[in-house]
Design an enzyme around this catalytic site. Structure first.
Site, PDB file in Angstrom:
ATOM      1  N   ASP A   1      46.510  49.895  45.842  1.00 45.47           N
ATOM      2  CA  ASP A   1      47.079  48.496  45.664  1.00 45.47           C
ATOM      3  C   ASP A   1      47.105  47.788  47.164  1.00 45.47           C
ATOM      4  O   ASP A   1      48.078  48.508  47.944  1.00 45.47           O
ATOM      5  CB  ASP A   1      48.322  48.363  45.166  1.00 45.47           C
ATOM      6  CG  ASP A   1      48.660  46.860  44.639  1.00 45.47           C
ATOM      7  OD1 ASP A   1      47.724  46.152  44.723  1.00 45.47           O
ATOM      8  OD2 ASP A   1      49.774  46.600  44.099  1.00 45.47           O
TER       9      ASP A   1
ATOM     10  N   ASP B   1      41.732  43.406  44.608  1.00 43.67           N
ATOM     11  CA  ASP B   1      42.365  44.130  45.696  1.00 43.67           C
ATOM     12  C   ASP B   1      43.199  45.426  44.974  1.00 43.67           C
ATOM     13  O   ASP B   1      44.157  45.992  45.796  1.00 43.67           O
ATOM     14  CB  ASP B   1      43.452  43.247  46.172  1.00 43.67           C
ATOM     15  CG  ASP B   1      44.605  42.653  45.378  1.00 43.67           C
ATOM     16  OD1 ASP B   1      44.287  42.896  43.892  1.00 43.67           O
ATOM     17  OD2 ASP B   1      45.618  42.158  45.654  1.00 43.67           O
ATOM     18  N   GLU B   2      42.840  46.073  43.879  1.00 43.34           N
ATOM     19  CA  GLU B   2      43.516  46.897  43.510  1.00 43.34           C
ATOM     20  C   GLU B   2      42.488  47.944  42.648  1.00 43.34           C
ATOM     21  O   GLU B   2      41.497  47.275  41.935  1.00 43.34           O
ATOM     22  CB  GLU B   2      44.639  46.630  42.752  1.00 43.34           C
ATOM     23  CG  GLU B   2      44.521  45.979  41.462  1.00 43.34           C
ATOM     24  CD  GLU B   2      45.663  45.675  40.628  1.00 43.34           C
ATOM     25  OE1 GLU B   2      46.487  46.710  40.284  1.00 43.34           O
ATOM     26  OE2 GLU B   2      46.011  44.605  40.258  1.00 43.34           O
TER      27      GLU B   2
END
Length: 416
Positions: free
Chosen positions: A11, A107-108
């Site tokens: 993350d 973003d993860e």
């Protein structure tokens, strides 16, 4: 951590703000925020640096309020191409370890390191990934290490920024059960309220509730949440899952807190038009329609309806959305409206079920089908069609940034 699957959840920390600080070192250590147009009502904080968060700035905060709370706050407009490039580079690093990488958002993502962990300790692999992302991209991230996706996701949230947390199933009673149920991934405000009505206040309460009771209250989702509260999650890391569109929606923040019914209906018409365009672009239809209302006090309300026959037509979506809206709205000022069509699938697979309710409509169309049969008998099969598909079909959305980065990840696949 040597038996069973070993999954990491990576993350990125304060991703947009961190990317900006990476490109502009003079912004490091300063309170910065990514926001929309500060002059407009819809100008809200999209994300902020940890320095800004320490001063009370949070996502969805109004820009004006943020500036009053932190006068030195540096506001930046979003630079989506820059963020997509950073995301692509991050996932390239993850895929250098294994092909079992499942992006969840820009973003993860999850990475299954079970096979490669037989040669190296999982913690060592996680530390190396974290340092590579930091040293090569100048971006911080947190990583959760666990035997399944739910626990890995939960673990990555426990230490931010730049944390690495191992969460074993045996840790669940001590680390998760004491927490309020609202802090559990997959439980929103609405679900939390339903659980509280059952006297379920903590994750531990949810873990110990009788299965028949939670199934009666929340259906299959309740059973799934109960299992995860016990640390159970059988989902595999699936590199292809992100390419499966599950829903298509659109929402807009209104310029003012609106109560005028004509203005609200007009907004719904525009939103439904955009949803229909996106469904058409992907050649999809869906069986469930949901509307969302956010009132002036930032309380979210939603209502949905599932149809026997899938929908995709703008007029149908609008008519049904308005019906749901009038059932849900109590006259309070509205800040945001949204419409989503979910449980979507390829329109080619759609077979409308005849019923006593729509048989008459088909009877009216029978002369048209008879005409088509006559033309085909004369000119050949396929001489006339109800619709024509132009171009190659793709499930990748071209209409929203949140999905655009998937195209970049496809590019990665093609060059490896």
């Amino acid at each position: 951590m040597t038996k069973g699957r070993i999954i990491l959840h990576v993350d990125m920390n304060s991703f947009y703000a961190s990317v900006e600080q990476s490109h502009r070192p003079e912004l490091k250590g300063k309170a910065i925020a990514i926001a929309g147009n500060p002059k407009e009502r819809r100008g809200i904080i999209v994300t902020s640096s940890y320095e800004a968060r320490a001063k009370g700035i949070y996502t969805t905060m109004n820009v004006g309020e943020a500036m009053r709370k932190c006068p030195e706050l540096i506001l930046l407009p979003p630079d989506f191409p820059k963020y997509r490039n950073a995301s692509k580079a991050m996932f390239t690093i993850l895929r250098s370890y294994t092909s079992l990488v499942e992006p969840v958002s820009i973003d993860e993502g999850y990475i299954d390191i079970t096979e490669i962990s037989s040669e190296r300790h999982p913690l060592e692999i996680a530390q190396e990934i974290q340092m590579r992302i930091y040293n090569e991209l100048d971006l911080p991230c947190s990583i959760g290490v666990a035997p399944n996706k739910f626990l890995a996701k939960t673990a990555s949230d426990m230490k931010k920024p730049m944390g690495i947390t191992i969460l074993r199933k045996r840790d669940v009673p001590s680390k998760l059960w004491p927490l309020p149920v609202i802090e559990m991934h997959g439980v929103g405000e609405s679900t939390a309220k339903k659980l509280e009505s059952l006297k379920i206040y903590t994750i531990g309460d949810l873990a110990h509730v009788e299965e028949y009771m939670i199934r009666q209250a929340l259906g299959k989702n309740g059973v799934r949440l109960r299992a995860r509260a016990n640390g159970e999650d059988g989902r595999k890391v699936d590199p292809n899952s992100i390419y499966e569109t599950k829903s298509v929606g659109n929402s807009t923040t209104l310029p003012i807190d609106e109560t005028d019914i004509q203005a609200l209906e007009k907004t719904f018409e525009i939103i439904c038009g955009k949803v229909a365009e996106r469904l058409d672009a992907k050649k999809l239809c869906g069986s469930t329609l949901s509307i969302q209302i956010r009132d002036a006090d930032w309380h979210n309300h939603s209502k949905s309806k599932t149809f026997q026959n899938p929908i995709y037509n703008k007029n149908v979506i609008y008519e049904e959305a308005i019906k749901l809206f009038h059932q849900l709205w109590d006259g309070t000022p509205i800040r945001l409206l949204g419409v989503t069509v979910s449980n979507v699938f390829d329109r080619k697979q759609s077979v409308e079920q005849l019923s006593i309710f729509n048989f008459e409509q088909y009877a009216k169309q029978e002369p048209i089908y008879e005409l088509i049969d006559n033309i085909e008998r004369k000119f050949g099969k396929g001489a006339i069609q109800k619709g024509m598909e132009v171009g190659k079909q793709t499930y990748a959305s071209k209409t929203s940034f949140s999905k655009d980065f998937l195209e970049d990840l496809k590019d990665i696949d093609s060059i490896e």
